[in-house]
Design a protein around this motif. Sequence first.
Motif, PDB file in Angstrom:
ATOM      1  N   ILE A 103       0.847  -1.202   0.000  1.00  0.00           N
ATOM      2  CA  ILE A 103       0.000   0.000   0.000  1.00  0.00           C
ATOM      3  C   ILE A 103       0.878   1.245   0.000  1.00  0.00           C
ATOM      4  N   ALA A 104       1.871   1.272   0.874  1.00  0.00           N
ATOM      5  CA  ALA A 104       2.751   2.435   0.976  1.00  0.00           C
ATOM      6  C   ALA A 104       3.516   2.669  -0.329  1.00  0.00           C
ATOM      7  N   ALA A 105       4.013   1.601  -0.955  1.00  0.00           N
ATOM      8  CA  ALA A 105       4.765   1.743  -2.212  1.00  0.00           C
ATOM      9  C   ALA A 105       3.875   2.302  -3.321  1.00  0.00           C
ATOM     10  N   ARG A 106       2.649   1.814  -3.372  1.00  0.00           N
ATOM     11  CA  ARG A 106       1.734   2.295  -4.415  1.00  0.00           C
ATOM     12  C   ARG A 106       1.302   3.733  -4.162  1.00  0.00           C
ATOM     13  N   LEU A 111       5.838   4.055 -11.766  1.00  0.00           N
ATOM     14  CA  LEU A 111       4.493   3.466 -11.753  1.00  0.00           C
ATOM     15  C   LEU A 111       4.526   1.974 -12.065  1.00  0.00           C
ATOM     16  N   VAL A 112       5.421   1.575 -12.963  1.00  0.00           N
ATOM     17  CA  VAL A 112       5.573   0.153 -13.295  1.00  0.00           C
ATOM     18  C   VAL A 112       6.142  -0.598 -12.090  1.00  0.00           C
ATOM     19  N   GLU A 113       7.180  -0.044 -11.469  1.00  0.00           N
ATOM     20  CA  GLU A 113       7.791  -0.692 -10.309  1.00  0.00           C
ATOM     21  C   GLU A 113       6.806  -0.843  -9.151  1.00  0.00           C
ATOM     22  N   ALA A 114       5.880   0.100  -9.026  1.00  0.00           N
ATOM     23  CA  ALA A 114       4.872   0.031  -7.964  1.00  0.00           C
ATOM     24  C   ALA A 114       3.759  -0.949  -8.316  1.00  0.00           C
ATOM     25  N   GLY A 115       3.729  -1.388  -9.571  1.00  0.00           N
ATOM     26  CA  GLY A 115       2.723  -2.353  -9.993  1.00  0.00           C
ATOM     27  C   GLY A 115       1.409  -1.751 -10.434  1.00  0.00           C
ATOM     28  N   LEU A 116       1.349  -0.445 -10.563  1.00  0.00           N
ATOM     29  CA  LEU A 116       0.108   0.210 -10.978  1.00  0.00           C
ATOM     30  C   LEU A 116      -0.054   0.272 -12.490  1.00  0.00           C
ATOM     31  N   ILE A 141      -2.639   0.811 -17.590  1.00  0.00           N
ATOM     32  CA  ILE A 141      -2.966   0.651 -16.182  1.00  0.00           C
ATOM     33  C   ILE A 141      -3.203  -0.820 -15.881  1.00  0.00           C
ATOM     34  N   ASP A 142      -2.765  -1.247 -14.704  1.00  0.00           N
ATOM     35  CA  ASP A 142      -3.096  -2.591 -14.228  1.00  0.00           C
ATOM     36  C   ASP A 142      -4.364  -2.440 -13.387  1.00  0.00           C
ATOM     37  N   PRO A 143      -5.522  -2.761 -13.958  1.00  0.00           N
ATOM     38  CA  PRO A 143      -6.784  -2.496 -13.255  1.00  0.00           C
ATOM     39  C   PRO A 143      -6.935  -3.285 -11.955  1.00  0.00           C
ATOM     40  N   GLU A 152      -7.193  -3.092  -6.130  1.00  0.00           N
ATOM     41  CA  GLU A 152      -6.704  -3.543  -4.823  1.00  0.00           C
ATOM     42  C   GLU A 152      -6.317  -2.361  -3.945  1.00  0.00           C
ATOM     43  N   LEU A 153      -5.612  -1.409  -4.535  1.00  0.00           N
ATOM     44  CA  LEU A 153      -5.204  -0.232  -3.773  1.00  0.00           C
ATOM     45  C   LEU A 153      -6.421   0.569  -3.332  1.00  0.00           C
ATOM     46  N   SER A 154      -7.352   0.763  -4.229  1.00  0.00           N
ATOM     47  CA  SER A 154      -8.569   1.496  -3.901  1.00  0.00           C
ATOM     48  C   SER A 154      -9.316   0.837  -2.750  1.00  0.00           C
ATOM     49  N   SER A 155      -9.460  -0.462  -2.814  1.00  0.00           N
ATOM     50  CA  SER A 155     -10.159  -1.209  -1.777  1.00  0.00           C
ATOM     51  C   SER A 155      -9.413  -1.137  -0.446  1.00  0.00           C
TER      52      SER A 155
END
Length: 113
Positions: A17-20, A65-70, A84-86, A91-94
Amino acid sequence: MQCNVQTRGLSLPEESIAARLSALSHPARIAILKHLSTSGCCCCKDVVQSIDLAQSTVSQHLKILVEAGLVRYRADRQRSRYEIDPVAVAELSSAVSGLLQSCCAPGEAAQPR
């Protein structure tokens, strides 16, 4: 001790969560995500034209953004494609929603320690 935020059957470690969230901490990266959300899959040049930053700057922001997985990256001949990786964004939103609801639920004042 490692804790996880659990919401609606999803579990995302606090470090993730923090990384994203860190990846979203720059206005240019938010603008890039907005662009990708409306354009689907595109190359760095398309992003550069939409947000008016130098190509090298956009490339660096995309890398974060790629490294964070987004954002997902794939090589396409001589160009790199980004989208975007939906699942990651959902997951981050939730996770953030669940965290805020658990910390800031209406009517529940924080108890002094």
